[in-house]
Scaffold this motif. Sequence first.
Motif, short mmCIF file in Angstrom:
data_model
loop_
_atom_site.label_atom_id
_atom_site.label_comp_id
_atom_site.label_asym_id
_atom_site.label_seq_id
_atom_site.Cartn_x
_atom_site.Cartn_y
_atom_site.Cartn_z
N GLY A 1 -9.29 -2.90 -12.28
CA GLY A 1 -9.27 -2.16 -11.03
C GLY A 1 -7.87 -1.71 -10.69
N PRO A 2 -7.74 -0.85 -9.67
CA PRO A 2 -6.42 -0.33 -9.30
C PRO A 2 -5.58 -1.38 -8.56
CG PRO A 2 -8.07 0.47 -7.76
CD PRO A 2 -8.81 -0.32 -8.81
N ALA A 3 -4.28 -1.11 -8.46
CA ALA A 3 -3.36 -2.01 -7.75
C ALA A 3 -3.77 -2.13 -6.29
CB ALA A 3 -1.94 -1.47 -7.86
N GLY A 4 -3.70 -3.32 -5.77
CA GLY A 4 -3.98 -3.54 -4.36
C GLY A 4 -5.45 -3.74 -4.02
N ALA A 5 -6.31 -3.70 -5.03
CA ALA A 5 -7.74 -3.87 -4.75
C ALA A 5 -8.09 -5.35 -4.58
CB ALA A 5 -8.58 -3.26 -5.87
N GLY A 6 -7.15 -6.21 -4.92
CA GLY A 6 -7.36 -7.65 -4.75
C GLY A 6 -7.77 -8.34 -6.03
N THR B 1 -13.54 -3.17 0.08
CA THR B 1 -12.90 -2.65 1.31
C THR B 1 -13.25 -3.48 2.55
OG1 THR B 1 -13.06 -0.45 0.35
CG2 THR B 1 -12.52 -0.56 2.70
N ASN B 2 -14.54 -3.79 2.70
CA ASN B 2 -14.94 -4.50 3.91
C ASN B 2 -15.35 -5.95 3.64
OD1 ASN B 2 -14.67 -2.25 5.73
ND2 ASN B 2 -16.35 -1.35 4.56
N LEU B 3 -14.87 -6.50 2.54
CA LEU B 3 -15.24 -7.88 2.21
C LEU B 3 -14.02 -8.79 2.28
CD1 LEU B 3 -17.49 -7.37 -0.99
CD2 LEU B 3 -18.24 -7.65 1.38
N SER B 4 -14.24 -10.03 2.69
CA SER B 4 -13.15 -11.01 2.65
C SER B 4 -13.06 -11.53 1.21
CB SER B 4 -13.47 -12.18 3.60
OG SER B 4 -14.57 -12.90 3.09
N GLU C 1 -6.87 0.80 2.56
CA GLU C 1 -7.02 -0.66 2.57
C GLU C 1 -6.12 -1.29 1.49
OE1 GLU C 1 -8.54 -2.63 4.61
OE2 GLU C 1 -8.32 -4.48 3.44
N ARG C 2 -6.02 -0.64 0.36
CA ARG C 2 -5.16 -1.16 -0.72
C ARG C 2 -3.69 -1.15 -0.29
NH1 ARG C 2 -4.98 1.50 -5.47
NH2 ARG C 2 -6.20 3.34 -5.04
N VAL C 3 -3.31 -0.07 0.41
CA VAL C 3 -1.92 0.01 0.89
C VAL C 3 -1.66 -1.11 1.91
CG1 VAL C 3 -0.22 1.43 2.12
CG2 VAL C 3 -1.79 2.50 0.50
N LEU C 4 -2.62 -1.31 2.82
CA LEU C 4 -2.48 -2.37 3.83
C LEU C 4 -2.30 -3.73 3.17
CD1 LEU C 4 -5.19 -1.38 6.49
CD2 LEU C 4 -2.75 -1.73 6.92
N ARG C 5 -3.11 -4.00 2.15
CA ARG C 5 -3.04 -5.30 1.47
C ARG C 5 -1.71 -5.48 0.75
NH1 ARG C 5 -9.04 -5.39 -1.30
NH2 ARG C 5 -10.24 -5.45 0.62
N ARG C 6 -1.28 -4.43 0.04
CA ARG C 6 0.00 -4.52 -0.68
C ARG C 6 1.18 -4.65 0.28
NH1 ARG C 6 0.45 -4.15 -6.57
NH2 ARG C 6 -1.04 -5.84 -6.76
N HIS C 7 1.08 -3.96 1.42
CA HIS C 7 2.15 -4.03 2.40
C HIS C 7 2.26 -5.45 2.95
CE1 HIS C 7 4.01 -2.67 6.44
NE2 HIS C 7 4.95 -2.83 5.54
N LYS C 8 1.12 -6.03 3.28
CA LYS C 8 1.07 -7.40 3.81
C LYS C 8 1.65 -8.37 2.77
CE LYS C 8 -2.33 -10.44 5.80
NZ LYS C 8 -3.76 -10.71 5.81
N GLU C 9 1.24 -8.14 1.52
CA GLU C 9 1.70 -9.01 0.42
C GLU C 9 3.23 -8.90 0.27
OE1 GLU C 9 -0.79 -8.46 -3.12
OE2 GLU C 9 1.05 -8.60 -4.30
N SER C 10 3.76 -7.68 0.33
CA SER C 10 5.21 -7.53 0.13
C SER C 10 5.99 -8.11 1.31
CB SER C 10 5.60 -6.08 -0.16
OG SER C 10 5.29 -5.27 0.92
N LEU C 11 5.43 -8.01 2.52
CA LEU C 11 6.10 -8.63 3.67
C LEU C 11 6.10 -10.15 3.50
CD1 LEU C 11 4.77 -6.54 6.73
CD2 LEU C 11 6.96 -6.35 5.57
N GLY C 12 5.00 -10.66 2.95
CA GLY C 12 4.87 -12.10 2.69
C GLY C 12 5.90 -12.58 1.67
#
Length: 218
Positions: free
Chosen positions: A7-12, A201-204, A149-160
């Motif tokens: 899958g693409p980057a940031g998809a989890g 996208t909408n799954l935990s 959603e992928r950008v949001l996840r990657r952004h959160k990850e990089s801040l972490g």
Amino acid sequence: MIIAIDGPAGAGKSTVAKLLAKQLGFLYIDTGAMYRALTLKALNKGISVSDTQAIIKLAANSTINLINNRDGTIKVTLDGIDVTQDIRQLRITQFVSDIAKIKEVRQIMVELQRKLGSQGNTVLDGLDIGTVVFPNADKKFYIDADFKERVLRRHKESLGLGQNTTFESVSKDLSNRDTIDSNRSVAPLKKADDAIYVDTTNLSIEEVIDKLLRLVNG
Ligand code: DC
């Protein structure tokens, strides 16, 4: 059993692959970490990512290893040195796609991935696991999510990770990587025909793991 997760980057996919492997008691192989380790070596040596011949030579003369720790985390070593943290640096993320598109580099990495994956029950994540590395994998999943959603996840990850990034810069980087990864001539990002498509996208994370476990055990 071999489980391929692409899958693409940031998809989890790395998070999901790691947890799935832990739940199943399988070995986990993060194939992106291998391309990242080589990128780190090139940048540290001052080799330009466009110097294809030098990068190929470097790949042939590098020893990359992935070690599964008991707590479910993984350790990445490059020539015997722990580079687990260093390969997550922004400068690596920016240049890794340029190195991952080199055919000869991929041949070396794929050989290593097959060797590691053939040791037993394994979950591998990447871009070409179900299409190239293990086309006969027992289970194949293609993990995806909407671009935002992928950008949001990657952004959160990089801040972490303590990186000082903005949503816009992560968006630009991800879009750039999507373009390179999907359009390269060798092993582009592509869902294998027989892979199960999972939109996260909408799954935990828990929901994704539950879904995959049911599909693996079912
Ligand atoms: O998943 P990641 O961000 O760690 O991946 C790093 C880069 O390596 C990304 O540009 C995709 C590429 N990659 C690849 O070409 N083939 C793989 N099997 C895994 C990753």
